[in-house]
Design a protein around this motif. Structure first.
Motif, PDB file in Angstrom:
ATOM      1  N   THR A   1       3.116  14.788 -13.576  1.00 28.90           N
ATOM      2  CA  THR A   1       2.139  15.163 -14.157  1.00 28.90           C
ATOM      3  C   THR A   1       1.700  16.724 -13.997  1.00 28.90           C
ATOM      4  OG1 THR A   1       0.490  13.110 -14.127  1.00 28.90           O
ATOM      5  CG2 THR A   1      -0.831  15.472 -14.895  1.00 28.90           C
ATOM      6  N   VAL A  12       3.894   5.674  -5.776  1.00 30.55           N
ATOM      7  CA  VAL A  12       3.817   5.975  -7.015  1.00 30.55           C
ATOM      8  C   VAL A  12       2.576   6.923  -7.416  1.00 30.55           C
ATOM      9  CG1 VAL A  12       3.507   4.426  -8.692  1.00 30.55           C
ATOM     10  CG2 VAL A  12       4.999   3.158  -7.337  1.00 30.55           C
ATOM     11  N   ASP A  13       1.221   6.525  -7.251  1.00 31.04           N
ATOM     12  CA  ASP A  13       0.429   7.910  -7.167  1.00 31.04           C
ATOM     13  C   ASP A  13       1.428   8.700  -6.585  1.00 31.04           C
ATOM     14  OD1 ASP A  13      -1.011   5.469  -8.061  1.00 31.04           O
ATOM     15  OD2 ASP A  13      -2.027   5.679  -6.389  1.00 31.04           O
ATOM     16  N   SER A  14       1.769   8.898  -5.335  1.00 32.63           N
ATOM     17  CA  SER A  14       1.938  10.645  -5.697  1.00 32.63           C
ATOM     18  C   SER A  14       3.387  11.372  -6.665  1.00 32.63           C
ATOM     19  CB  SER A  14       2.796  10.687  -4.018  1.00 32.63           C
ATOM     20  OG  SER A  14       3.314  12.045  -4.052  1.00 32.63           O
ATOM     21  N   SER A  44       3.438   9.825  -9.669  1.00 24.47           N
ATOM     22  CA  SER A  44       3.040  10.290 -11.302  1.00 24.47           C
ATOM     23  C   SER A  44       2.214  11.577 -10.895  1.00 24.47           C
ATOM     24  CB  SER A  44       1.679   9.098 -11.326  1.00 24.47           C
ATOM     25  OG  SER A  44       0.482   9.323 -10.334  1.00 24.47           O
ATOM     26  N   ARG A  45       1.203  12.368 -10.070  1.00 24.23           N
ATOM     27  CA  ARG A  45       0.555  13.358  -9.254  1.00 24.23           C
ATOM     28  C   ARG A  45       1.481  14.754  -9.947  1.00 24.23           C
ATOM     29  NH1 ARG A  45      -2.435  10.618  -5.716  1.00 24.23           N
ATOM     30  NH2 ARG A  45      -1.248  11.540  -4.019  1.00 24.23           N
ATOM     31  N   ALA A  64      -5.356  14.704 -13.224  1.00 25.11           N
ATOM     32  CA  ALA A  64      -6.044  13.125 -13.561  1.00 25.11           C
ATOM     33  C   ALA A  64      -7.322  13.407 -12.632  1.00 25.11           C
ATOM     34  CB  ALA A  64      -4.976  12.194 -12.496  1.00 25.11           C
ATOM     35  N   ASP A  65      -7.657  14.051 -11.233  1.00 21.26           N
ATOM     36  CA  ASP A  65      -8.826  13.967 -11.374  1.00 21.26           C
ATOM     37  C   ASP A  65      -9.560  15.192 -12.569  1.00 21.26           C
ATOM     38  OD1 ASP A  65      -7.558  16.587 -10.894  1.00 21.26           O
ATOM     39  OD2 ASP A  65      -8.630  16.915  -8.937  1.00 21.26           O
ATOM     40  N   LYS A 121       1.035  -1.022   0.118  1.00 23.08           N
ATOM     41  CA  LYS A 121       0.059  -0.154   0.096  1.00 23.08           C
ATOM     42  C   LYS A 121       0.591   1.258  -0.024  1.00 23.08           C
ATOM     43  CE  LYS A 121      -3.628   2.736   2.714  1.00 23.08           C
ATOM     44  NZ  LYS A 121      -3.585   3.515   2.956  1.00 23.08           N
ATOM     45  N   SER A 128       2.322   1.840  -3.285  1.00 21.98           N
ATOM     46  CA  SER A 128       1.247   2.080  -4.515  1.00 21.98           C
ATOM     47  C   SER A 128       0.683   3.277  -4.218  1.00 21.98           C
ATOM     48  CB  SER A 128       0.354   1.223  -4.434  1.00 21.98           C
ATOM     49  OG  SER A 128      -0.774   1.865  -5.021  1.00 21.98           O
ATOM     50  N   ASP A 129       0.963   4.172  -3.067  1.00 18.66           N
ATOM     51  CA  ASP A 129       0.733   5.609  -2.766  1.00 18.66           C
ATOM     52  C   ASP A 129       2.133   6.340  -2.717  1.00 18.66           C
ATOM     53  OD1 ASP A 129      -1.676   4.915  -1.400  1.00 18.66           O
ATOM     54  OD2 ASP A 129      -1.075   5.171   1.136  1.00 18.66           O
TER      55      ASP A 129
END
Length: 87
Positions: free
Chosen positions: A59, A51-53, A55-56, A68-69, A45, A48-49
């Motif tokens: 971006t 990687v998401d951070s 990528s944001r 993304a949103d 977890k 994953s968090d």
């Protein structure tokens, strides 16, 4: 060879393990396995968090990039509408 163990074979193996190691040792071993699984899930977890951070962050740093949103509000070949209240 291991394809034909079946339920009686598994029960025999469980009884032999119980006799060899004892109930207390098996109980503590299962506790360690549970803690290991919990630590593994937490690590997945957290990864994953992270990687998401990341990528944001990437971006956000790109010029003209759509967050993304808001990406689902944009049709390919168009620009996002400011103040769009669509979710």
């Amino acid at each position: 060879m291991l394809n034909n163990i079946g339920l009686p074979g598994l029960l025999l193996i469980a009884i032999v393990v119980l006799v060899l190691f004892g109930r207390g040792k098996i109980s503590s071993l299962m506790g360690e396995v549970g803690r290991g699984i919990t630590a593994f899930k937490k690590g997945v977890k957290d990864g994953s968090d992270e990687v998401d951070s990341a990528s944001r962050d990437v971006t956000r740093d790109l010029p003209g990039a759509v967050p993304a949103d808001r990406a689902r509000d944009v049709t390919p070949g168009t620009t996002p509408v400011q103040g769009s209240d669509r979710n």
